[in-house]
Design a protein around this motif. Sequence first.
Motif, PDB file in Angstrom:
ATOM      1  N   ARG A  17       0.829  -3.693 -19.729  1.00 29.17           N
ATOM      2  CA  ARG A  17       1.876  -4.360 -18.960  1.00 29.17           C
ATOM      3  C   ARG A  17       1.818  -3.829 -17.527  1.00 29.17           C
ATOM      4  O   ARG A  17       1.678  -2.623 -17.298  1.00 29.17           O
ATOM      5  CB  ARG A  17       3.249  -4.081 -19.545  1.00 29.17           C
ATOM      6  CG  ARG A  17       3.538  -4.806 -20.845  1.00 29.17           C
ATOM      7  CD  ARG A  17       4.966  -4.555 -21.314  1.00 29.17           C
ATOM      8  NE  ARG A  17       5.934  -5.114 -20.381  1.00 29.17           N
ATOM      9  CZ  ARG A  17       6.724  -4.394 -19.586  1.00 29.17           C
ATOM     10  NH1 ARG A  17       6.634  -3.064 -19.573  1.00 29.17           N
ATOM     11  NH2 ARG A  17       7.598  -4.976 -18.787  1.00 29.17           N
ATOM     12  N   LEU A  18       1.929  -4.743 -16.583  1.00 25.55           N
ATOM     13  CA  LEU A  18       1.885  -4.363 -15.170  1.00 25.55           C
ATOM     14  C   LEU A  18       3.160  -4.891 -14.513  1.00 25.55           C
ATOM     15  O   LEU A  18       3.149  -5.913 -13.821  1.00 25.55           O
ATOM     16  CB  LEU A  18       0.631  -4.945 -14.508  1.00 25.55           C
ATOM     17  CG  LEU A  18      -0.699  -4.499 -15.129  1.00 25.55           C
ATOM     18  CD1 LEU A  18      -1.858  -5.274 -14.527  1.00 25.55           C
ATOM     19  CD2 LEU A  18      -0.906  -2.996 -14.941  1.00 25.55           C
ATOM     20  N   PRO A  19       4.270  -4.191 -14.728  1.00 27.30           N
ATOM     21  CA  PRO A  19       5.570  -4.758 -14.369  1.00 27.30           C
ATOM     22  C   PRO A  19       6.021  -4.556 -12.932  1.00 27.30           C
ATOM     23  O   PRO A  19       7.042  -5.115 -12.530  1.00 27.30           O
ATOM     24  CB  PRO A  19       6.516  -4.010 -15.322  1.00 27.30           C
ATOM     25  CG  PRO A  19       5.881  -2.656 -15.467  1.00 27.30           C
ATOM     26  CD  PRO A  19       4.388  -2.903 -15.425  1.00 27.30           C
ATOM     27  N   GLU A  20       5.316  -3.755 -12.171  1.00 26.44           N
ATOM     28  CA  GLU A  20       5.806  -3.413 -10.839  1.00 26.44           C
ATOM     29  C   GLU A  20       6.003  -4.679  -9.988  1.00 26.44           C
ATOM     30  O   GLU A  20       5.073  -5.470  -9.812  1.00 26.44           O
ATOM     31  CB  GLU A  20       4.833  -2.472 -10.134  1.00 26.44           C
ATOM     32  CG  GLU A  20       4.622  -1.142 -10.844  1.00 26.44           C
ATOM     33  CD  GLU A  20       5.862  -0.261 -10.820  1.00 26.44           C
ATOM     34  OE1 GLU A  20       6.851  -0.616 -10.151  1.00 26.44           O
ATOM     35  OE2 GLU A  20       5.840   0.786 -11.486  1.00 26.44           O
ATOM     36  N   PRO A  21       7.191  -4.894  -9.445  1.00 28.56           N
ATOM     37  CA  PRO A  21       7.443  -6.129  -8.685  1.00 28.56           C
ATOM     38  C   PRO A  21       6.654  -6.212  -7.394  1.00 28.56           C
ATOM     39  O   PRO A  21       6.490  -7.307  -6.835  1.00 28.56           O
ATOM     40  CB  PRO A  21       8.951  -6.061  -8.414  1.00 28.56           C
ATOM     41  CG  PRO A  21       9.300  -4.614  -8.493  1.00 28.56           C
ATOM     42  CD  PRO A  21       8.386  -4.039  -9.529  1.00 28.56           C
ATOM     43  N   SER A  71       4.137   5.501  -5.544  1.00 29.67           N
ATOM     44  CA  SER A  71       4.412   5.374  -6.981  1.00 29.67           C
ATOM     45  C   SER A  71       3.616   6.352  -7.825  1.00 29.67           C
ATOM     46  O   SER A  71       3.959   6.613  -8.976  1.00 29.67           O
ATOM     47  CB  SER A  71       4.088   3.954  -7.448  1.00 29.67           C
ATOM     48  OG  SER A  71       2.679   3.730  -7.427  1.00 29.67           O
ATOM     49  N   GLY A  72       2.510   6.850  -7.272  1.00 26.76           N
ATOM     50  CA  GLY A  72       1.636   7.736  -8.035  1.00 26.76           C
ATOM     51  C   GLY A  72       0.583   7.017  -8.844  1.00 26.76           C
ATOM     52  O   GLY A  72      -0.269   7.667  -9.460  1.00 26.76           O
ATOM     53  N   VAL A  73       0.602   5.668  -8.857  1.00 28.53           N
ATOM     54  CA  VAL A  73      -0.357   4.938  -9.687  1.00 28.53           C
ATOM     55  C   VAL A  73      -1.793   5.213  -9.256  1.00 28.53           C
ATOM     56  O   VAL A  73      -2.705   5.251 -10.083  1.00 28.53           O
ATOM     57  CB  VAL A  73      -0.059   3.426  -9.678  1.00 28.53           C
ATOM     58  CG1 VAL A  73      -0.318   2.805  -8.302  1.00 28.53           C
ATOM     59  CG2 VAL A  73      -0.883   2.691 -10.729  1.00 28.53           C
ATOM     60  N   GLU A 100       0.823  -1.201   0.000  1.00 28.06           N
ATOM     61  CA  GLU A 100       0.000   0.000   0.000  1.00 28.06           C
ATOM     62  C   GLU A 100       0.864   1.261   0.000  1.00 28.06           C
ATOM     63  O   GLU A 100       0.558   2.239  -0.698  1.00 28.06           O
ATOM     64  CB  GLU A 100      -0.959   0.007   1.186  1.00 28.06           C
ATOM     65  CG  GLU A 100      -1.960   1.146   1.113  1.00 28.06           C
ATOM     66  CD  GLU A 100      -3.144   0.985   2.037  1.00 28.06           C
ATOM     67  OE1 GLU A 100      -4.243   1.446   1.670  1.00 28.06           O
ATOM     68  OE2 GLU A 100      -2.973   0.400   3.131  1.00 28.06           O
ATOM     69  N   VAL A 101       1.949   1.240   0.750  1.00 27.90           N
ATOM     70  CA  VAL A 101       2.871   2.381   0.719  1.00 27.90           C
ATOM     71  C   VAL A 101       3.396   2.586  -0.696  1.00 27.90           C
ATOM     72  O   VAL A 101       3.442   3.713  -1.215  1.00 27.90           O
ATOM     73  CB  VAL A 101       4.033   2.168   1.707  1.00 27.90           C
ATOM     74  CG1 VAL A 101       5.124   3.219   1.492  1.00 27.90           C
ATOM     75  CG2 VAL A 101       3.544   2.233   3.145  1.00 27.90           C
TER      76      VAL A 101
END
Length: 363
Positions: A154-158, A90-92, A84-85
Amino acid sequence: MTVNDALYELKAAVTDAVGGPVTALADVERIPLDYDAFLAHRTVSRIQGHALVGGERVAWSMIEKRTAGPALASAYLLDNGRREVNAYASGVLAGIAPGIGTPRMHGKLRDAEGGMTLWLEEIRHEGARPLDAETVLAAAHDLGGMGGLWAGRRLPEPWYFSGWIDRHSQPEAIEQGLATLRRRDPRAAAHLGDRLAAAEQLVLNQARYRGILESLPHTLCHHDAGGANVFHSRGRTVLIDWESIGPGPVGADLASLLFSSVRRGDALASVVMPLVEEALDTYSTALRAEAPTVTFKNIRLGFDAAVALRWKLAVDVVAGIEKGEPPRRGSLPDEDPAAALEELITLVDLLLASAGRALHKAP
């Protein structure tokens, strides 16, 4: 991090909240809020007080969400808190979808023990709780819009959450769940009849539902869009609690909205069940306006297969009947037990209907 460091970060958060430089804080108090009490070492409070801003005394209030460090909190809680942080930092969330609002993050803090604190805008729900039909349909529409906006990206965030299927299907509980259903307790059979055999088959088919969901068009999902996290505020749908944000199939968030809201007592079956088809149409229309290549069939399949993961409801209902203690719904702790049982059996019917339809409609 010292107490003075924490106070400095809180002053910065209050400055963001009130829109002016804070020179001093006074009368700070924390009011605990009910929030997943079974999760130890996680607290959610309303923190409020007064701030001195340009010589004026200004009242302020925000939500403080704290997760303890690794010495106390489970890996599950820590992962959720960090996610959540990251989602806020990230600004998403700022541009998640035109129809979806999120609380503003006023500040964050990581302490010396690895604990995490988020200070968030407090959102006020302008409507009824449990949710009324109008709010449910508006949320279905706005979740569909979000699903369409992110479909195929694409949803690349680990740090995105990827374990949502296991969270709902609970593979570690299947053996015990099957044993409960196979006892065919006469009291449970009197209430559920042929549903017991259908529920057993549902459990045995969990791998098939996983395969269906993994084959569908994916999008970015909230993954916990139950009624407790859904607010109608200032003319739009606002979602809180972004701990499970991550990729998932189209239709999955609608399953959370309709099924999980009733399961937890955040909406009534008598309100939601007559709305299921309309909510599907509303969600699909909004999603396909953004992503017209996604078919209604795939959206329906995603919704039904995501509902089918929630087999544990049927087992919990049976276990409760056996013990003479029908399962309660967390947001309605004082609900009449007979009424709760009737609501949950109605939800079992949705569970079994969705499960059967998903297997019938799957390629």
